[in-house]
Scaffold this motif. Structure first.
Motif, short mmCIF file in Angstrom:
data_model
loop_
_atom_site.label_atom_id
_atom_site.label_comp_id
_atom_site.label_asym_id
_atom_site.label_seq_id
_atom_site.Cartn_x
_atom_site.Cartn_y
_atom_site.Cartn_z
N UNK A 333 32.71 17.60 -9.80
CA UNK A 333 31.76 17.53 -10.92
C UNK A 333 31.12 18.87 -11.22
N UNK A 334 31.26 19.89 -10.34
CA UNK A 334 30.66 21.20 -10.54
C UNK A 334 31.77 22.20 -10.81
N UNK A 335 31.74 22.76 -12.01
CA UNK A 335 32.80 23.71 -12.39
C UNK A 335 32.26 25.10 -12.68
N UNK A 336 30.93 25.28 -12.79
CA UNK A 336 30.34 26.59 -13.07
C UNK A 336 29.20 26.85 -12.09
N UNK A 337 28.71 28.09 -12.13
CA UNK A 337 27.54 28.44 -11.33
C UNK A 337 26.33 27.70 -11.86
N UNK A 338 25.16 27.67 -11.18
CA UNK A 338 23.99 26.90 -11.64
C UNK A 338 23.53 27.27 -13.04
N UNK A 339 23.65 28.54 -13.43
CA UNK A 339 23.19 28.90 -14.77
C UNK A 339 24.22 28.57 -15.82
N UNK A 341 27.00 30.19 -16.59
CA UNK A 341 27.63 31.33 -17.26
C UNK A 341 29.01 31.66 -16.72
N UNK A 342 29.28 31.41 -15.43
CA UNK A 342 30.53 31.83 -14.81
C UNK A 342 31.21 30.65 -14.15
N UNK A 343 32.52 30.43 -14.38
CA UNK A 343 33.23 29.36 -13.68
C UNK A 343 33.32 29.65 -12.18
N UNK A 344 33.31 28.62 -11.35
CA UNK A 344 33.39 28.77 -9.90
C UNK A 344 34.74 29.35 -9.50
N UNK A 352 33.35 35.55 -3.90
CA UNK A 352 32.06 34.94 -3.58
C UNK A 352 31.01 35.29 -4.60
N UNK A 353 29.86 34.65 -4.47
CA UNK A 353 28.75 34.86 -5.38
C UNK A 353 27.85 35.97 -4.90
N UNK A 354 27.07 36.47 -5.77
CA UNK A 354 26.15 37.54 -5.42
C UNK A 354 24.75 37.10 -5.21
N UNK A 355 24.50 35.82 -5.16
CA UNK A 355 23.13 35.36 -5.00
C UNK A 355 22.85 34.91 -3.60
N UNK A 356 21.62 34.42 -3.43
CA UNK A 356 21.19 33.92 -2.12
C UNK A 356 21.90 32.61 -1.85
N UNK A 372 28.14 28.25 -5.52
CA UNK A 372 28.15 29.71 -5.65
C UNK A 372 27.36 30.15 -6.88
N UNK A 373 26.59 31.24 -6.73
CA UNK A 373 25.81 31.82 -7.83
C UNK A 373 26.44 33.10 -8.29
N UNK A 374 26.21 33.44 -9.56
CA UNK A 374 26.82 34.62 -10.14
C UNK A 374 26.00 35.88 -9.96
N UNK A 375 24.70 35.75 -9.63
CA UNK A 375 23.83 36.90 -9.45
C UNK A 375 23.24 37.45 -10.72
N UNK A 376 23.63 36.94 -11.87
CA UNK A 376 23.06 37.38 -13.13
C UNK A 376 21.72 36.66 -13.40
N UNK A 377 21.05 37.06 -14.49
CA UNK A 377 19.81 36.40 -14.88
C UNK A 377 20.13 34.97 -15.32
N UNK A 378 19.27 34.03 -14.90
CA UNK A 378 19.52 32.59 -15.17
C UNK A 378 19.64 32.35 -16.68
N UNK A 379 18.61 32.70 -17.46
CA UNK A 379 18.67 32.57 -18.91
C UNK A 379 18.57 31.17 -19.45
N UNK A 380 18.21 30.19 -18.62
CA UNK A 380 18.06 28.83 -19.14
C UNK A 380 16.75 28.72 -19.95
N UNK A 381 16.76 27.88 -20.98
CA UNK A 381 15.59 27.71 -21.85
C UNK A 381 14.53 26.91 -21.11
#
Length: 618
Positions: A333-339, A341-344, A352-356, A372-381
């Motif tokens: 059910x999870x195909x992208x990072x939490x924000x 922006x980037x597919x897993x 690997x991801x660049x986040x914590x 996995x996190x992408x390390x970029x800014x979240x940017x969610x509204x």
């Protein structure tokens, strides 16, 4: 010729008697007495023939129940109407003239009053009878019972409605005037939607007024159907209860009625059942009638907390119907990072991801593995921004879970748009929607204190609502102005322009003071008494001839008859003085001795004491 006339009368009697023989019970046996009115009986002497003629007239007028020799009386109204029409003493309510035998008439189906056809046609087309003056298609009201009819009567029919333009009846025909002479054959039961099992018809000759109650003896069951009674058909609706338990199936289809034998449908089922919510966490007691099925469940408005298909997490949705959705953290059910922006798959290829807790390039195998996190800014509204300002975005690196509190401020506007303020986003809380979705009065109920002060649609009152968003400004107050009748007030909502007419009507006769002129009801409120041209009949203070007509004012006009009157000082007799003038002065000095005894009054001829009281000093 005498024998032929007697033969015709005998044939007519036989036809009437044949119709009366049809009026019998469904279960009665026909042991009738021997017919005394036979041909030989008609050939008896004149006195005996007159007696039999009178008996036959009573039977034709009241009806006859076969098998008992008992006259079946119609309603009192029907009997009286037939008598008045036969005697020629019935008056039309519209014109107050006697209804003649050869005149065309119309009978109301509600009150059974009889009117001249020309009078009721004129009444139906008048504004006083209209249900709605603006919409004539809504019908007109009967002057007797005020019942509504949609069509204006134009055809002359008999009372039973079968014959058009019935011929005038002679007295020897034993028929009520304006009747067709045939059997009535109207259904005795009330028309739908009234409930009645009677299907019998009236077998009286065509008659005015309502038909009598159904006299047929029938077998009817009590309301619950457990006992039967042999009663008259007209008494069947009043059949008493048998006193047993009803036992009928209730509307729920699961329980039986425990009330005593009763009329009408059974009451709703009052049995209490235990109902379970969808998630199984709560129970409540409800009436069986409120459930469509015994297994029906309800939402309890609490989190579901049922175990998801992963076996590790619980359902966070509110109590819901059906199965819980699949765990949102499962690898499938999870195909992208939490924000988002980037597919897993792309993150795994990059190592690997660049986040914590970014997953370090390992492929997820269960819902417990970190995403996995992408390390970029979240940017969610974030939910704290308010249009037309641009939305606030999360400025933290890509992360799991909800976004942290926004450090910015939000510019809020009141609903009317006259005021605004800045509020820190942390004070707004982390709502589920943007501020414009929080309600009609702005986010968190923010409203300004500006009073509207606009005029309402009535033009008399002003809006005093704070932070008003209304555009129509309809006045909700009652008008309360005096209507044209000057007796009642307008009960409509406050409005501009003139008030409508008064809808009150009087059903008492309106007469002039002497009673010679009369206006008959219905009379609209505010109608002035009729104008009377007869001399005034009130008691007057003088004995002169009355020269004014009947009037509605409280006081009569002054008498203008010329008379001779002594002046107030009794000096001389004045001539040609109108009768209503009581103080007449000749203009000469009074010349009455004053209280001092030495002087005389020099004032012009006057009434009362000669010396006037001195004014008080200032």
């Amino acid at each position: 010729s005498i024998l032929s006339e007697e033969d015709n009368r005998f044939k007519h009697f036989k036809q009437q008697r044949r119709g009366q023989e049809e009026w019998r019970s469904e279960d009665d046996t026909p042991p009738l007495q021997e017919d005394r009115l036979s041909r030989a009986h008609y050939a008896s002497p004149k006195k005996r023939q007159q007696q039999e003629y009178q008996q036959h007239q009573v039977i034709a007028k009241r009806g006859f129940k076969k098998g008992s020799g008992e006259a079946v009386l119609p309603t009192v109204q029907s009997d009286e109407l037939a008598q008045y029409l036969t005697e020629g003493t019935y008056e039309c309510m519209v014109c107050c003239e006697v209804v003649q035998t050869r005149e065309q008439v119309w009978s109301c189906k509600g009150c059974f009053h009889i009117f001249h056809l020309r009078c009721i046609n004129k009444w139906a087309n008048s504004p006083a009878a209209a249900v709605n003056e603006d919409s004539p298609t809504e019908g007109w009201r009967c002057p007797g019972c005020r019942s509504i009819s949609l069509s204006v009567p134009t055809v002359y029919k008999c009372f039973c409605g079968k014959a058009t333009n019935p011929r005038p009846r002679q007295r020897h025909e034993l028929c009520v005037p304006h009747s067709c002479g045939d059997l009535c054959l109207k259904r005795l039961a009330p028309p739908p939607p009234a409930e009645s099992l009677c299907r019998h018809k009236c077998h009286l000759p065509c008659h005015p007024g309502p038909c009598p109650p159904c006299p047929v003896m029938v077998t009817r069951s009590c309301p619950c159907g457990k006992k039967s009674h042999y009663i008259r058909c007209s008494k069947a609706p009043d059949l008493p209860s048998c006193g047993n338990v009803c036992g009928g199936m209730l509307s729920c289809g699961r329980h039986l009625c425990q009330e005593l034998c009763h009329k009408g449908s059974c009451p709703p089922c009052g049995e209490l059942l235990t109902q379970v919510c969808h998630c199984g966490g709560e129970r409540r007691e409800v009436k069986c009638a409120d459930l469509s099925s015994p297994d029906e469940r309800y939402p309890c408005a609490k989190p579901c907390k049922r175990e998801l298909d992963c076996g590790n997490h619980l359902c966070e949705l509110l109590c819901h119907e059906g199965a819980c959705p699949s765990c949102p953290l499962l690898p499938t059910n999870v195909s992208t990072c939490p924000c988002g922006a980037t597919p897993i798959s792309h993150l795994l290829l990059l190592g690997g991801g660049g986040g914590e807790g970014g997953g370090a390039g390992r492929e997820r195998t269960s819902c417990l593995d970190p995403v996995p996190t992408c390390g970029n800014i979240c940017g969610r509204v974030l939910p704290c921004s308010s249009p037309p300002d641009p939305p606030h975005l999360c400025e933290f690196p890509c992360h799991e879970g909800p976004c942290p509190t926004c450090p910015k401020t939000t510019f809020l506007r009141c609903p009317c748009g006259r005021s605004s303020t800045s509020v820190p986003c942390r004070e707004l809380g982390q709502g589920q929607g943007r501020p414009q979705e929080a309600g009609a009065f702005g986010y968190h109920g923010y409203r300004c204190q500006t009073v509207c002060n606009r005029k309402k649609n009535c033009g008399r009152h002003r809006c005093n609502t704070r932070c008003c968003v209304d555009t129509a400004h309809e006045c909700e107050l009652i008008c309360g102005k005096k209507l044209q009748c000057r007796k009642h007030t307008c009960q409509e909502k406050c409005h501009s322009g003139h008030c409508g007419q008064c809808w009150e009507y009087s059903y008492d006769e309106l007469m002039c003071h002497c009673g010679a002129e009369v206006i008959y009801p219905p009379i609209p409120c505010g109608t002035a008494p009729p104008t009377c041209h007869k001399p005034c009949a009130r008691i007057h203070s003088c004995q002169h001839k009355v020269t004014h007509t009947c009037h509605n004012e409280e006081e009569c006009p002054p008498c203008t008859f010329l008379t001779d009157k002594m002046c107030m000082g009794e000096h001389e007799l004045r001539r040609n003085i109108p009768c209503h003038i009581s103080d007449v002065s000749c203009g000469n000095p009074c010349d009455r001795p004053l209280p001092c005894g030495m002087h005389r009054c020099q004032r012009p001829c006057h009434r009362g004491a000669c010396l006037l009281p001195l004014p008080l000093p200032l």
